[in-house]
Every structure is written in C-alpha cells, then in structure tokens.
Design a protein around this motif. Structure first.
Motif, mmCIF file in Angstrom:
data_model
loop_
_atom_site.group_PDB
_atom_site.id
_atom_site.type_symbol
_atom_site.label_atom_id
_atom_site.label_comp_id
_atom_site.label_asym_id
_atom_site.label_seq_id
_atom_site.Cartn_x
_atom_site.Cartn_y
_atom_site.Cartn_z
ATOM 1 N N ILE A 41 0.767 -1.367 -0.123
ATOM 2 C CA ILE A 41 0.060 -0.015 0.015
ATOM 3 C C ILE A 41 0.869 1.369 -0.150
ATOM 4 O O ILE A 41 0.619 2.172 -0.893
ATOM 5 C CB ILE A 41 -0.965 -0.045 1.066
ATOM 6 C CG1 ILE A 41 -2.028 -1.181 1.228
ATOM 7 C CG2 ILE A 41 -1.716 1.314 1.128
ATOM 8 C CD1 ILE A 41 -2.712 -1.180 2.592
ATOM 9 N N TYR A 45 0.452 2.918 -3.657
ATOM 10 C CA TYR A 45 -0.721 3.978 -3.546
ATOM 11 C C TYR A 45 0.276 5.191 -2.933
ATOM 12 O O TYR A 45 0.064 6.316 -3.561
ATOM 13 C CB TYR A 45 -1.417 3.674 -2.617
ATOM 14 C CG TYR A 45 -2.513 2.619 -3.257
ATOM 15 C CD1 TYR A 45 -3.487 2.692 -4.263
ATOM 16 C CD2 TYR A 45 -2.286 1.204 -2.812
ATOM 17 C CE1 TYR A 45 -4.080 1.906 -5.031
ATOM 18 C CE2 TYR A 45 -3.251 0.212 -3.353
ATOM 19 C CZ TYR A 45 -4.134 0.408 -4.209
ATOM 20 O OH TYR A 45 -4.694 -0.547 -5.057
ATOM 21 N N TRP A 57 -3.149 4.562 -9.842
ATOM 22 C CA TRP A 57 -3.936 3.639 -8.898
ATOM 23 C C TRP A 57 -4.809 2.748 -9.614
ATOM 24 O O TRP A 57 -5.026 1.575 -9.135
ATOM 25 C CB TRP A 57 -4.578 4.266 -7.915
ATOM 26 C CG TRP A 57 -3.808 5.054 -6.707
ATOM 27 C CD1 TRP A 57 -2.431 5.445 -6.687
ATOM 28 C CD2 TRP A 57 -4.517 5.969 -5.920
ATOM 29 N NE1 TRP A 57 -2.151 5.788 -5.662
ATOM 30 C CE2 TRP A 57 -3.457 6.488 -4.897
ATOM 31 C CE3 TRP A 57 -5.803 5.940 -5.188
ATOM 32 C CZ2 TRP A 57 -3.441 7.190 -3.930
ATOM 33 C CZ3 TRP A 57 -5.816 7.029 -4.146
ATOM 34 C CH2 TRP A 57 -4.755 7.394 -3.287
ATOM 35 N N GLY A 64 -11.033 3.037 -10.110
ATOM 36 C CA GLY A 64 -9.971 3.712 -8.851
ATOM 37 C C GLY A 64 -10.078 5.247 -8.971
ATOM 38 O O GLY A 64 -11.442 5.881 -8.826
ATOM 39 N N HIS A 79 -9.995 6.133 2.287
ATOM 40 C CA HIS A 79 -9.904 4.805 2.600
ATOM 41 C C HIS A 79 -8.649 4.002 2.314
ATOM 42 O O HIS A 79 -8.369 3.248 3.140
ATOM 43 C CB HIS A 79 -11.095 4.119 1.309
ATOM 44 C CG HIS A 79 -11.363 2.923 1.832
ATOM 45 N ND1 HIS A 79 -12.294 2.514 2.807
ATOM 46 C CD2 HIS A 79 -11.190 1.831 1.131
ATOM 47 C CE1 HIS A 79 -12.630 1.427 2.590
ATOM 48 N NE2 HIS A 79 -12.012 0.588 1.721
ATOM 49 N N ILE A 80 -7.974 4.414 1.599
ATOM 50 C CA ILE A 80 -6.525 3.698 1.435
ATOM 51 C C ILE A 80 -5.561 4.104 2.344
ATOM 52 O O ILE A 80 -4.877 3.201 3.075
ATOM 53 C CB ILE A 80 -6.081 4.073 -0.101
ATOM 54 C CG1 ILE A 80 -6.803 3.214 -1.230
ATOM 55 C CG2 ILE A 80 -4.409 3.573 -0.209
ATOM 56 C CD1 ILE A 80 -6.475 3.881 -2.683
#
Length: 280
Positions: A41, A45, A57, A64, A79-80
């Motif tokens: 992650i 990201y 992404w 996305g 959220h990520i």
C-alpha cells in the motif's frame, strides 16, 4: 488405533497449549501477510500519491481514481490511507509482548486503530452507496457494502466493552473487528490461493471479474463468514473441557496457517510485486 490411545491419554493442559500454539502460528502468518500488504500500500499507492500520479492507482483498482469526481476521489484516498494504518496498527494491538511491556502504547494504538476502522467503514459505505462504479456484479458488491455496517457495529461493541472494562468480551469483539476489517486482505489471499491451486481462473471470468466463485469469496471474506466462523469455533474449543475438540481445532488452524502462507506467497508474486514492477 495407536493415535486414539495417545489422544485419550493427552492431558487437558497439553491440549490447551497445543491449541494456543496453533492459534499463534496462524496469527504470525497473518501478521507477515499484513505487513507485506502494508508495504505494498505504501509503495504503490503512497509512492504514486507523492508523485501526484493518482491515475496510476487504476492499475490495481478497476474503478479507482476518476477524473472529475473530487468527493469520491477524496474518500477513496482516505479509505486507502486508513487501510494502511489499520494494516499496521491492527497486528500490533494483539501482540501480547507489546501489550504487556508497553500498556500506554497499547491504549493509544487501540484508540487510533478503533477510530481508523470506524472512519474506514464509513468511507467504504460512502464509496458503495454513492453510485461510484465498483468491480464485479451486484452479488459481489453487496457483501462489500454490508461489511461497512459490520465494521461500525463491531467497532461500537469493541469500544463499549472496553469502557465497561469487560476485557474478555472486549478482546473477542476486537478480534472480530480485526477479521472483518481485513476483508480485502482475505479476498486477495483467497483469490490468489485459488488461482494457484486451480492453475487459472476457475469459477469466474478474469476479464469481467464476475462469476460464482468471486461471489462466494466476497461473502466469505468481506462479511467475514469464513474467518469469523473459525474464530467462534476457536472460542468454543477454548472453553471446551474436551481434549479431542481442542486437538481437532488445533489441527484445523495448522491447515489454515499453511493455506494462509501459500496464499500470501501467491498474492505477493502474482499480484503485488507485478503491480509494483510496472514502469511509470
């Protein structure tokens, strides 16, 4: 026949120790997978976010970062980000060595973890209910939507039992929350384990990402039907006075540990590393 005799002679404390050891073995394998996921992650990201290349992404997300959907993109970023935090903070919260030696850290980390899971659940609900396109068909999207509600419910009871200082119940609700909030991780591990064992996409179409297997996997992972069922069976085995029940549960956990490790390996080399290796 010999095995039955040995089992009948096994002491209750020994059987209980074997059960605890098998549970720790699975937890260690899960922590390994969680930390690898956290690195992915951060590297994928986070790396592209630092370069303001949010469109990259979409290599990992079917729908996305969408140009023009500022609110939806904002909630996706949150959220990520929170997914990274809970993936790191969650395992730390259940390590007895940290909890015993650093109680202050345990309490602070617990508050951060609980707050983050609640916000993550809320952002997940928004992404599900805002009309934003999601991968798969409605039968796969429904468990993802419902998981947001479960995260909020489990988070509430985790906080409530802590405030009531009912630490046994608090631990159980925290474990349930830990499992349900990691639905995406379970989904990816399960998917790549299946692909490795079957030698390809059996039970679903890789292009449309639809099929009965993905629907079943969605309910099993996002709603936590499979991991939560295993957890409740573990609680029953813990409380059981039967040596046989503890050994059967311990054996199941050993098998699940092996499956988890294979799934982590398959996901690392089949999904995460290939995505990271794609040139910009």
């Amino acid at each position: 026949m010999k095995d039955k005799v040995n089992l009948s002679k096994m002491s209750y404390p020994k059987a209980n120790n074997i059960l605890v050891l098998s549970a720790k073995s699975w937890f260690i394998s899960a922590v390994l997978g969680q930390f690898i996921f956290a690195y992915y992650i951060a590297a994928f990201y986070g790396g592209h976010a630092l370069n303001t290349d949010f469109k990259a992404w979409n290599r990992a997300l079917t729908h996305g970062f969408v140009v023009g959907e500022d609110i939806g993109n904002f909630f996706l970023i949150l959220h990520i980000l929170f997914a990274f935090i809970i993936t790191v903070a969650g395992p730390l919260q259940f390590m007895s060595s940290i909890r015993g030696r650093f109680p202050s850290f345990h309490r602070i980390n617990g508050r951060i973890y609980l707050f983050t899971t609640l916000i993550m659940g809320a952002t997940g609900l928004y992404l599900s209910m805002s009309g934003r396109k999601l991968a798969g068909d409605p039968s796969q999207q429904l468990p993802f939507l419902l998981s947001g509600f479960l995260i909020l419910i489990f988070g509430f009871f985790t906080l409530y039992t802590a405030l009531k200082r009912n630490f046994k119940a608090h631990r159980r609700w925290a474990l349930r929350l830990f499992l349900i909030v990691n639905g995406v991780w379970f989904f990816r591990i399960g998917l790549n384990l299946w692909l490795m064992l079957m030698g390809g996409p059996v039970g679903f179409d890789m292009e449309t990402f639809q099929g009965p297997f993905l629907t079943i996997l969605g309910y099993a992972s996002f709603l936590g039907i499979f991991p939560l069922s295993i957890l409740e069976l573990y609680f029953l085995a813990q409380n059981s006075s039967k040596v046989y029940g503890k050994i059967v549960m311990a054996s199941l956990l050993v098998l699940l540990t092996l499956a988890t490790l294979i799934g982590i390996y398959a996901t690392l080399f089949g999904m995460w590393l290939p995505t990271l290796s794609i040139p910009n």
